[in-house]
Design a protein around this motif. Structure first.
Motif, PDB file in Angstrom:
ATOM      1  N   GLY A 124      28.838  35.993 116.258  1.00 49.48           N
ATOM      2  CA  GLY A 124      28.650  36.897 115.131  1.00 49.48           C
ATOM      3  C   GLY A 124      27.922  36.195 114.009  1.00 49.48           C
ATOM      4  O   GLY A 124      28.036  34.972 113.863  1.00 49.48           O
ATOM      5  N   TYR A 125      27.166  36.943 113.239  1.00 47.99           N
ATOM      6  CA  TYR A 125      26.410  36.322 112.167  1.00 47.99           C
ATOM      7  C   TYR A 125      26.288  37.266 110.993  1.00 47.99           C
ATOM      8  O   TYR A 125      26.111  38.467 111.144  1.00 47.99           O
ATOM      9  CB  TYR A 125      25.018  35.894 112.657  1.00 47.99           C
ATOM     10  N   ASP A 126      26.377  36.681 109.824  1.00 47.04           N
ATOM     11  CA  ASP A 126      26.116  37.453 108.610  1.00 47.04           C
ATOM     12  C   ASP A 126      24.623  37.712 108.498  1.00 47.04           C
ATOM     13  O   ASP A 126      23.798  36.963 109.036  1.00 47.04           O
ATOM     14  CB  ASP A 126      26.571  36.685 107.368  1.00 47.04           C
ATOM     15  N   MET A 127      24.285  38.768 107.775  1.00 44.04           N
ATOM     16  CA  MET A 127      22.881  39.049 107.471  1.00 44.04           C
ATOM     17  C   MET A 127      22.729  39.245 105.970  1.00 44.04           C
ATOM     18  O   MET A 127      23.653  39.727 105.307  1.00 44.04           O
ATOM     19  CB  MET A 127      22.392  40.304 108.191  1.00 44.04           C
ATOM     20  N   GLY A 128      21.572  38.875 105.481  1.00 47.55           N
ATOM     21  CA  GLY A 128      21.330  39.030 104.059  1.00 47.55           C
ATOM     22  C   GLY A 128      19.929  39.541 103.790  1.00 47.55           C
ATOM     23  O   GLY A 128      19.054  39.487 104.657  1.00 47.55           O
ATOM     24  N   TRP A 129      19.750  40.064 102.604  1.00 50.74           N
ATOM     25  CA  TRP A 129      18.440  40.487 102.126  1.00 50.74           C
ATOM     26  C   TRP A 129      18.154  39.776 100.806  1.00 50.74           C
ATOM     27  O   TRP A 129      19.042  39.655  99.947  1.00 50.74           O
ATOM     28  CB  TRP A 129      18.387  41.992 101.915  1.00 50.74           C
ATOM     29  N   PHE A 130      16.906  39.358 100.675  1.00 50.67           N
ATOM     30  CA  PHE A 130      16.451  38.682  99.468  1.00 50.67           C
ATOM     31  C   PHE A 130      15.114  39.296  99.068  1.00 50.67           C
ATOM     32  O   PHE A 130      14.488  40.010  99.865  1.00 50.67           O
ATOM     33  CB  PHE A 130      16.264  37.177  99.731  1.00 50.67           C
ATOM     34  N   ARG A 131      14.690  38.995  97.866  1.00 53.00           N
ATOM     35  CA  ARG A 131      13.366  39.452  97.445  1.00 53.00           C
ATOM     36  C   ARG A 131      12.741  38.414  96.522  1.00 53.00           C
ATOM     37  O   ARG A 131      13.437  37.629  95.891  1.00 53.00           O
ATOM     38  CB  ARG A 131      13.454  40.797  96.742  1.00 53.00           C
ATOM     39  N   GLN A 132      11.422  38.453  96.493  1.00 60.82           N
ATOM     40  CA  GLN A 132      10.693  37.546  95.612  1.00 60.82           C
ATOM     41  C   GLN A 132       9.506  38.277  95.027  1.00 60.82           C
ATOM     42  O   GLN A 132       8.622  38.740  95.764  1.00 60.82           O
ATOM     43  CB  GLN A 132      10.244  36.290  96.355  1.00 60.82           C
ATOM     44  N   ALA A 133       9.492  38.362  93.711  1.00 64.13           N
ATOM     45  CA  ALA A 133       8.384  38.975  92.992  1.00 64.13           C
ATOM     46  C   ALA A 133       7.379  37.892  92.610  1.00 64.13           C
ATOM     47  O   ALA A 133       7.742  36.713  92.506  1.00 64.13           O
ATOM     48  CB  ALA A 133       8.898  39.695  91.750  1.00 64.13           C
TER      49      ALA A 133
END
Length: 122
Positions: free
Chosen positions: A31-40
């Motif tokens: 099992g694995y966590d997932m993440g979202w990131f952003r860069q402006a």
């Protein structure tokens, strides 16, 4: 090796919605966590949201709380970021990530996608 590929980015008017997808493939394990990131442009990468493997826990950055939702479909090896009430300041390249390197709430990940551009026009 594990690969992540984002899709769903585009141009949307302020107040609109967009859903990003992230397909995970390769030699996945456990099992694995997932993440979202952003860069402006000109800014540091910013944490957006995270979800654990069983979807029992989610965590959001302050700037998106109440507007964004995160989900996943493990059978499809796909994660989602539903973005609503979008603002021009949400404009950025959005990245998904998998396999957390730190305890929950995970903000550091081992594998990253190449990103998808989201542009919110005023």
């Amino acid at each position: 090796q594990v690969q992540l590929v984002e899709s769903g980015g585009g141009v949307v008017q302020a107040g609109g919605s967009l859903r990003l997808s992230c397909v995970v493939s390769g030699r996945t394990f456990g099992g694995y966590d997932m993440g979202w990131f952003r860069q402006a442009p000109g800014k540091e990468r910013e944490f957006v949201a995270a979800i654990n493997y069983y979807s029992s826990m989610t965590y959001f950055g302050d700037s998106v709380k109440g507007r964004f939702a995160i989900s996943r479909d493990n059978a499809r090896s796909t994660g989602y970021l539903q973005m609503s009430s979008l603002k021009p300041e949400d404009t950025a390249v959005y990245y998904c990530a998998g396999y957390a390197l730190d305890p929950w709430p995970s903000t550091k990940y081992r594998y990253w996608g190449q990103g998808t551009q989201v542009t919110v026009s005023s």
